[in-house]
Design a protein around this motif. Structure first.
Motif, mmCIF file in Angstrom:
data_model
loop_
_atom_site.group_PDB
_atom_site.id
_atom_site.type_symbol
_atom_site.label_atom_id
_atom_site.label_comp_id
_atom_site.label_asym_id
_atom_site.label_seq_id
_atom_site.Cartn_x
_atom_site.Cartn_y
_atom_site.Cartn_z
ATOM 1 N N THR A 90 0.608 -1.614 -0.040
ATOM 2 C CA THR A 90 0.264 0.027 -0.175
ATOM 3 C C THR A 90 1.034 0.727 -0.112
ATOM 4 O O THR A 90 0.870 2.228 -0.223
ATOM 5 C CB THR A 90 -1.139 -0.309 1.630
ATOM 6 N N GLY A 91 1.484 1.484 0.911
ATOM 7 C CA GLY A 91 3.144 2.802 1.203
ATOM 8 C C GLY A 91 3.299 2.805 0.187
ATOM 9 O O GLY A 91 3.381 3.804 -0.463
ATOM 10 N N GLU A 92 3.929 1.987 -1.284
ATOM 11 C CA GLU A 92 4.800 2.084 -2.139
ATOM 12 C C GLU A 92 3.408 2.190 -2.895
ATOM 13 O O GLU A 92 3.988 3.197 -4.161
ATOM 14 C CB GLU A 92 5.503 0.719 -2.691
ATOM 15 N N ALA A 93 3.036 1.540 -3.398
ATOM 16 C CA ALA A 93 1.702 2.370 -4.783
ATOM 17 C C ALA A 93 1.323 3.483 -4.184
ATOM 18 O O ALA A 93 1.124 4.178 -5.396
ATOM 19 C CB ALA A 93 0.325 1.300 -4.211
ATOM 20 N N ALA A 94 1.101 4.072 -3.145
ATOM 21 C CA ALA A 94 0.729 5.264 -2.615
ATOM 22 C C ALA A 94 2.642 6.468 -3.360
ATOM 23 O O ALA A 94 1.889 7.858 -4.328
ATOM 24 C CB ALA A 94 0.911 5.746 -1.497
ATOM 25 N N LEU A 95 3.357 5.850 -3.022
ATOM 26 C CA LEU A 95 4.905 7.044 -3.416
ATOM 27 C C LEU A 95 4.917 6.836 -5.348
ATOM 28 O O LEU A 95 4.556 7.480 -5.858
ATOM 29 C CB LEU A 95 5.219 6.372 -2.618
ATOM 30 N N ARG A 96 4.505 5.090 -5.939
ATOM 31 C CA ARG A 96 4.194 5.223 -6.846
ATOM 32 C C ARG A 96 3.388 6.005 -8.113
ATOM 33 O O ARG A 96 3.333 6.113 -9.280
ATOM 34 C CB ARG A 96 4.659 3.631 -7.141
ATOM 35 N N ALA A 97 2.002 6.231 -6.961
ATOM 36 C CA ALA A 97 1.096 7.870 -7.860
ATOM 37 C C ALA A 97 1.714 8.836 -7.672
ATOM 38 O O ALA A 97 0.814 9.186 -8.404
ATOM 39 C CB ALA A 97 -0.483 7.062 -6.729
ATOM 40 N N GLN B 289 -2.762 -6.491 -16.892
ATOM 41 C CA GLN B 289 -3.123 -6.667 -18.238
ATOM 42 C C GLN B 289 -2.076 -6.678 -18.960
ATOM 43 O O GLN B 289 -1.745 -7.610 -19.493
ATOM 44 C CB GLN B 289 -3.883 -5.518 -18.971
ATOM 45 N N ARG B 290 -0.591 -5.759 -18.687
ATOM 46 C CA ARG B 290 0.155 -5.974 -19.145
ATOM 47 C C ARG B 290 1.398 -7.193 -18.408
ATOM 48 O O ARG B 290 2.039 -7.148 -19.199
ATOM 49 C CB ARG B 290 0.841 -4.311 -18.082
ATOM 50 N N LEU B 291 0.818 -7.457 -17.208
ATOM 51 C CA LEU B 291 2.224 -8.335 -16.994
ATOM 52 C C LEU B 291 1.223 -9.680 -17.139
ATOM 53 O O LEU B 291 2.182 -10.705 -16.987
ATOM 54 C CB LEU B 291 1.780 -8.283 -15.300
ATOM 55 N N ALA B 292 0.059 -10.007 -17.681
ATOM 56 C CA ALA B 292 -0.536 -11.417 -17.948
ATOM 57 C C ALA B 292 -0.182 -11.409 -19.150
ATOM 58 O O ALA B 292 0.720 -12.345 -19.454
ATOM 59 C CB ALA B 292 -1.765 -10.403 -18.239
ATOM 60 N N LYS B 293 0.408 -10.576 -19.828
ATOM 61 C CA LYS B 293 1.262 -10.603 -21.276
ATOM 62 C C LYS B 293 2.842 -10.813 -21.332
ATOM 63 O O LYS B 293 3.174 -11.947 -21.751
ATOM 64 C CB LYS B 293 0.891 -9.291 -22.363
ATOM 65 N N LEU C 140 4.123 -2.745 -8.788
ATOM 66 C CA LEU C 140 4.227 -1.195 -9.017
ATOM 67 C C LEU C 140 5.449 -0.897 -9.355
ATOM 68 O O LEU C 140 4.842 0.669 -9.700
ATOM 69 C CB LEU C 140 4.940 -1.467 -6.845
ATOM 70 N N PRO C 141 6.095 -1.022 -9.782
ATOM 71 C CA PRO C 141 7.211 -0.265 -10.435
ATOM 72 C C PRO C 141 6.090 -0.176 -12.127
ATOM 73 O O PRO C 141 6.880 0.758 -12.538
ATOM 74 C CB PRO C 141 8.231 -1.927 -11.007
ATOM 75 N N LEU C 142 5.619 -0.749 -12.204
ATOM 76 C CA LEU C 142 4.559 -0.767 -13.944
ATOM 77 C C LEU C 142 3.179 0.979 -13.287
ATOM 78 O O LEU C 142 3.554 1.597 -14.699
ATOM 79 C CB LEU C 142 3.764 -1.433 -14.440
#
Length: 296
Positions: A47-54, A266-270, A283-285
């Protein structure tokens, strides 16, 4: 009931607040995430890293003392707040007193990732909402959102700054309906709870619905079974919080978050395969996907 679909046209019509050139980390938004437990100490990392990545500029994470140090090492970008725990390893209710002075200094408060349903969790959430400064955006996830099932007046006191992010099982607890009834008409369930709580409700599923207290209703469908994995919802909660901290209105933060979350899946699924990718691999995406969507 009119329901708009979240797509590239909708995102263009509802752009995220721009990050100004030269903005410092405080101007980009401050996020406080409270949650986790000894049983699931890593949920807050997602959750925390997603907030920073956003795009949020500063992050504080609050969790049980036994997990705080290792989590702080795992996410060195965050400041850590160690909280007292119950005997079962969940956050104790008195932690609300520790967090209360810090809430007014954040732009978005996320509560719930990694927490379990209990009477003490209910007391903790009630204490936090009673202390929270209304201008802060508040995102309730997992056990924290089921804790407000009987606290509608307290939630409504925060007017339009509250976002609830249930899946169907949590919506059943929140609404008092059966899970089957929620699945049969998720659109109505989301709209009813948005009116009841005076909050934005993001009801997660293969087809997700976002309802606002003013009657606005959005939907987003993504065919990506790989997103049905542990930690995926923790990432989504962080996305909502990070975008809220940047200044996005609640309905827009929820809509952009569910879009970016789906695109990442979807990107990871590919790249990896339809199933088997991990929540942390989303997260990195996030930064590139946000940049691409903002330029469409």
């Amino acid at each position: 009931m009119r329901c708009e679909r979240i797509d590239a046209d909708w995102l263009r019509a509802h752009p995220l607040p721009a990050v100004q050139s030269g903005a410092d980390k405080n101007a980009r938004g401050r996020v406080l995430v409270a949650g986790g437990a000894e049983f699931v100490p890593g949920a807050l990392r997602l959750t925390g890293e997603a907030a920073l990545r956003a795009g949020a500029g500063k992050l504080q994470m609050a969790t049980v003392r036994s997990a705080a140090m290792s989590l702080g090492v795992l996410v060195p970008e965050a400041a850590m707040i160690a909280l007292p725990a119950q005997e079962d390893g969940e956050i104790a209710a008195e932690a609300a007193q520790i967090l209360a002075p810090r809430i007014s200094a954040c732009d978005a408060l996320i509560v719930g990732p990694g927490m379990s349903v209990s009477k003490e969790t209910d007391e903790l959430v009630a204490g936090l909402l009673s202390a929270a400064d209304p201008p802060s955006a508040i995102i309730l996830d997992a056990a924290a959102l089921t804790s407000v099932r009987d606290l509608a007046p307290l939630v409504r006191a925060h007017e339009r700054d509250m976002i609830l992010t249930p899946h169907h099982g949590e919506m059943a607890i929140l609404s008092g309906r059966s899970e089957q009834a929620v699945a049969a008409d998720p659109q109505a369930a989301a709209a009813d709870m948005a009116r009841h709580f005076g909050a934005v409700v993001l009801l997660k599923g293969k087809r997700s619905f976002i309802a606002g207290p003013d009657g606005m209703l959005l939907s987003h469908e993504v065919d990506c079974v790989g997103l049905a994995t542990g930690g995926s919802g923790d990432v989504l909660a962080g996305l909502v919080g990070g975008l809220s901290a940047r200044g996005a209105e609640p309905i827009e933060a929820a809509a952009w978050a569910i879009w970016i979350h789906g695109q990442a899946g979807q990107r990871l699924a590919k790249q990896v395969g339809p199933v088997g990718f991990l929540a942390r691999e989303l997260l990195p995406l996030i930064p590139a996907l946000l940049h691409e969507a903002s330029r469409q």
